[in-house]
Design a protein around this motif. Structure first.
Motif, PDB file in Angstrom:
ATOM      1  N   ILE A  12      26.247  -7.650 -42.309  1.00 35.76           N
ATOM      2  CA  ILE A  12      25.456  -7.891 -41.095  1.00 35.76           C
ATOM      3  C   ILE A  12      24.122  -8.550 -41.437  1.00 35.76           C
ATOM      4  N   LEU A  13      23.713  -8.465 -42.701  1.00 37.08           N
ATOM      5  CA  LEU A  13      22.491  -9.129 -43.133  1.00 37.08           C
ATOM      6  C   LEU A  13      22.539 -10.624 -42.833  1.00 37.08           C
ATOM      7  N   ASN A  14      23.722 -11.232 -42.931  1.00 33.77           N
ATOM      8  CA  ASN A  14      23.869 -12.658 -42.633  1.00 33.77           C
ATOM      9  C   ASN A  14      23.411 -12.994 -41.216  1.00 33.77           C
ATOM     10  N   THR A  15      23.686 -12.092 -40.275  1.00 36.57           N
ATOM     11  CA  THR A  15      23.311 -12.332 -38.876  1.00 36.57           C
ATOM     12  C   THR A  15      21.801 -12.422 -38.729  1.00 36.57           C
ATOM     13  N   PHE A  16      21.093 -11.490 -39.337  1.00 35.88           N
ATOM     14  CA  PHE A  16      19.639 -11.468 -39.193  1.00 35.88           C
ATOM     15  C   PHE A  16      18.987 -12.649 -39.912  1.00 35.88           C
ATOM     16  N   ARG A  21      16.347 -18.085 -39.149  1.00 31.87           N
ATOM     17  CA  ARG A  21      16.395 -19.510 -39.477  1.00 31.87           C
ATOM     18  C   ARG A  21      16.521 -20.382 -38.227  1.00 31.87           C
ATOM     19  N   ASP A  22      17.229 -19.902 -37.207  1.00 29.45           N
ATOM     20  CA  ASP A  22      17.615 -20.703 -36.050  1.00 29.45           C
ATOM     21  C   ASP A  22      16.390 -21.180 -35.278  1.00 29.45           C
ATOM     22  N   VAL A  23      16.234 -22.495 -35.151  1.00 27.73           N
ATOM     23  CA  VAL A  23      15.032 -23.076 -34.555  1.00 27.73           C
ATOM     24  C   VAL A  23      14.858 -22.659 -33.097  1.00 27.73           C
ATOM     25  N   ASN A  24      15.928 -22.302 -32.426  1.00 26.58           N
ATOM     26  CA  ASN A  24      15.831 -21.862 -31.031  1.00 26.58           C
ATOM     27  C   ASN A  24      15.532 -20.373 -30.931  1.00 26.58           C
ATOM     28  N   ILE A  25      16.237 -19.561 -31.696  1.00 24.88           N
ATOM     29  CA  ILE A  25      16.026 -18.120 -31.639  1.00 24.88           C
ATOM     30  C   ILE A  25      14.649 -17.753 -32.167  1.00 24.88           C
ATOM     31  N   GLN A  26      14.174 -18.442 -33.205  1.00 25.53           N
ATOM     32  CA  GLN A  26      12.901 -18.072 -33.827  1.00 25.53           C
ATOM     33  C   GLN A  26      11.696 -18.380 -32.945  1.00 25.53           C
ATOM     34  N   LYS A  27      11.906 -19.064 -31.818  1.00 23.97           N
ATOM     35  CA  LYS A  27      10.804 -19.290 -30.880  1.00 23.97           C
ATOM     36  C   LYS A  27      10.324 -17.983 -30.256  1.00 23.97           C
ATOM     37  N   ASP A  28      11.182 -16.983 -30.240  1.00 25.86           N
ATOM     38  CA  ASP A  28      10.823 -15.654 -29.743  1.00 25.86           C
ATOM     39  C   ASP A  28      10.192 -14.884 -30.903  1.00 25.86           C
ATOM     40  N   SER A  29       8.872 -14.824 -30.947  1.00 28.53           N
ATOM     41  CA  SER A  29       8.186 -14.233 -32.097  1.00 28.53           C
ATOM     42  C   SER A  29       8.485 -12.740 -32.231  1.00 28.53           C
ATOM     43  N   MET A  30       8.686 -12.054 -31.097  1.00 23.81           N
ATOM     44  CA  MET A  30       9.004 -10.627 -31.183  1.00 23.81           C
ATOM     45  C   MET A  30      10.365 -10.419 -31.851  1.00 23.81           C
ATOM     46  N   ARG A  31      11.334 -11.260 -31.498  1.00 27.99           N
ATOM     47  CA  ARG A  31      12.649 -11.159 -32.111  1.00 27.99           C
ATOM     48  C   ARG A  31      12.584 -11.546 -33.583  1.00 27.99           C
ATOM     49  N   PHE A  32      11.782 -12.549 -33.913  1.00 28.58           N
ATOM     50  CA  PHE A  32      11.618 -12.940 -35.314  1.00 28.58           C
ATOM     51  C   PHE A  32      11.071 -11.769 -36.124  1.00 28.58           C
ATOM     52  N   ARG A  33      10.042 -11.099 -35.594  1.00 28.44           N
ATOM     53  CA  ARG A  33       9.468  -9.943 -36.310  1.00 28.44           C
ATOM     54  C   ARG A  33      10.497  -8.833 -36.477  1.00 28.44           C
ATOM     55  N   ARG A  34      11.245  -8.556 -35.404  1.00 35.07           N
ATOM     56  CA  ARG A  34      12.222  -7.466 -35.462  1.00 35.07           C
ATOM     57  C   ARG A  34      13.342  -7.786 -36.442  1.00 35.07           C
ATOM     58  N   ASN A  35      13.817  -9.038 -36.450  1.00 35.93           N
ATOM     59  CA  ASN A  35      14.862  -9.402 -37.397  1.00 35.93           C
ATOM     60  C   ASN A  35      14.369  -9.302 -38.834  1.00 35.93           C
ATOM     61  N   THR A  36      13.127  -9.718 -39.075  1.00 36.27           N
ATOM     62  CA  THR A  36      12.556  -9.605 -40.421  1.00 36.27           C
ATOM     63  C   THR A  36      12.431  -8.138 -40.821  1.00 36.27           C
ATOM     64  N   GLU A  37      12.063  -7.307 -39.856  1.00 37.40           N
ATOM     65  CA  GLU A  37      11.974  -5.868 -40.116  1.00 37.40           C
ATOM     66  C   GLU A  37      13.344  -5.303 -40.497  1.00 37.40           C
ATOM     67  N   ARG A  38      14.387  -5.725 -39.797  1.00 41.58           N
ATOM     68  CA  ARG A  38      15.730  -5.229 -40.096  1.00 41.58           C
ATOM     69  C   ARG A  38      16.202  -5.726 -41.466  1.00 41.58           C
ATOM     70  N   ILE A  39      15.803  -6.942 -41.833  1.00 45.31           N
ATOM     71  CA  ILE A  39      16.115  -7.429 -43.184  1.00 45.31           C
ATOM     72  C   ILE A  39      15.452  -6.532 -44.226  1.00 45.31           C
ATOM     73  N   GLY A  44      15.799  -2.617 -48.430  1.00 46.39           N
ATOM     74  CA  GLY A  44      15.326  -1.327 -48.906  1.00 46.39           C
ATOM     75  C   GLY A  44      16.463  -0.351 -49.159  1.00 46.39           C
ATOM     76  N   TYR A  45      17.441  -0.363 -48.274  1.00 50.42           N
ATOM     77  CA  TYR A  45      18.612   0.503 -48.457  1.00 50.42           C
ATOM     78  C   TYR A  45      19.350   0.140 -49.747  1.00 50.42           C
ATOM     79  N   GLU A  46      19.565  -1.156 -49.967  1.00 51.78           N
ATOM     80  CA  GLU A  46      20.246  -1.577 -51.193  1.00 51.78           C
ATOM     81  C   GLU A  46      19.425  -1.210 -52.425  1.00 51.78           C
ATOM     82  N   MET A  47      18.109  -1.387 -52.344  1.00 51.11           N
ATOM     83  CA  MET A  47      17.244  -1.033 -53.461  1.00 51.11           C
ATOM     84  C   MET A  47      17.324   0.455 -53.759  1.00 51.11           C
ATOM     85  N   SER A  48      17.438   1.273 -52.723  1.00 49.35           N
ATOM     86  CA  SER A  48      17.426   2.728 -52.905  1.00 49.35           C
ATOM     87  C   SER A  48      18.551   3.207 -53.809  1.00 49.35           C
TER      88      SER A  48
END
Length: 219
Positions: A12-16, A21-39, A44-48
């Protein structure tokens, strides 16, 4: 350095990553922040899985439960400002971690292709015998990561070092591989082809700080 390229396995990491990256989706700064947070959460989970755990006893209402719980003291270092959402993703999972904050940015010289990394603001707890996690969403040249690491050295000697990035280039990966200790780990979601003449990652996503928080005032 041990390099963990999570793009080699589909998840699912591929989706985020695709959405930041998507020039249209990334125009929504709140969604960009949330996707980066989920990444950050996924990295972090993999690192753990690589951290040290110890046997622990947990008392439930019915009995004693034996579990393996993480024993390392983490310090999460946020490289301002682009790393803030990634940092929050890590903090969502490592909620008892200590935190460090540092500003590292490019100051361009007369030739736009030449720049130096300036470190100004820095707040950090003692790092002796702790696990240091450096978070920066874009690993372009790797110089910001190294400048941050060098600036933190007066605060102590960590027993382990982990780098967390969403997108990087092979050049940046090779740079940190040469300049960080052999037992350090890099956790990265995607490695892109190259840098352009302004040292931006291609195909990349643009300026992560601007997409998350708006454009900077130009001097």
């Amino acid at each position: 350095m041990v390099i963990h390229d999570l793009s080699k396995q589909n998840s699912i990491l591929n989706t985020f990553i695709s959405e930041i990256r998507d020039v249209n989706i990334q125009k929504d700064s709140m969604r960009f922040r949330r996707n980066t947070e989920r990444i950050g959460e996924i990295l972090g989970y993999e690192m753990s899985k690589s951290l040290t755990f110890k046997p622990s006893k947990i008392e439930t209402p019915l009995a004693t439960c034996h579990m393996q719980l993480m024993e390392q003291d983490l310090v999460l270092c946020c490289i301002l400002r682009a790393s803030i959402p990634l940092h929050y993703g890590l903090l969502n999972y490592f909620d008892t971690a200590e935190n460090a904050f540092i500003s590292a940015y490019r100051r361009h010289k007369e030739n736009p292709e030449d720049f130096e990394i300036l470190v100004e603001y820095l707040a950090c707890p003692n790092l002796d015998n702790k696990t240091l996690v450096l978070a920066d969403p874009m690993l372009a040249t790797g110089q910001s990561m190294l400048a941050t690491f060098e600036a933190l050295k007066p605060y102590g000697s960590p027993k382990a070092i982990h780098l967390i990035s969403a997108i990087g280039t092979q050049e940046g990966v090779d740079f940190v591989n040469r300049n960080f200790p052999e037992n350090a780990h890099l956790w990265i979601a995607a490695i892109d082809e190259t840098l352009d003449d302004k040292n931006y990652i291609v195909p990349g996503l643009g300026d992560a700080g601007d997409l998350a928080f708006g454009k900077k005032l130009q001097h």
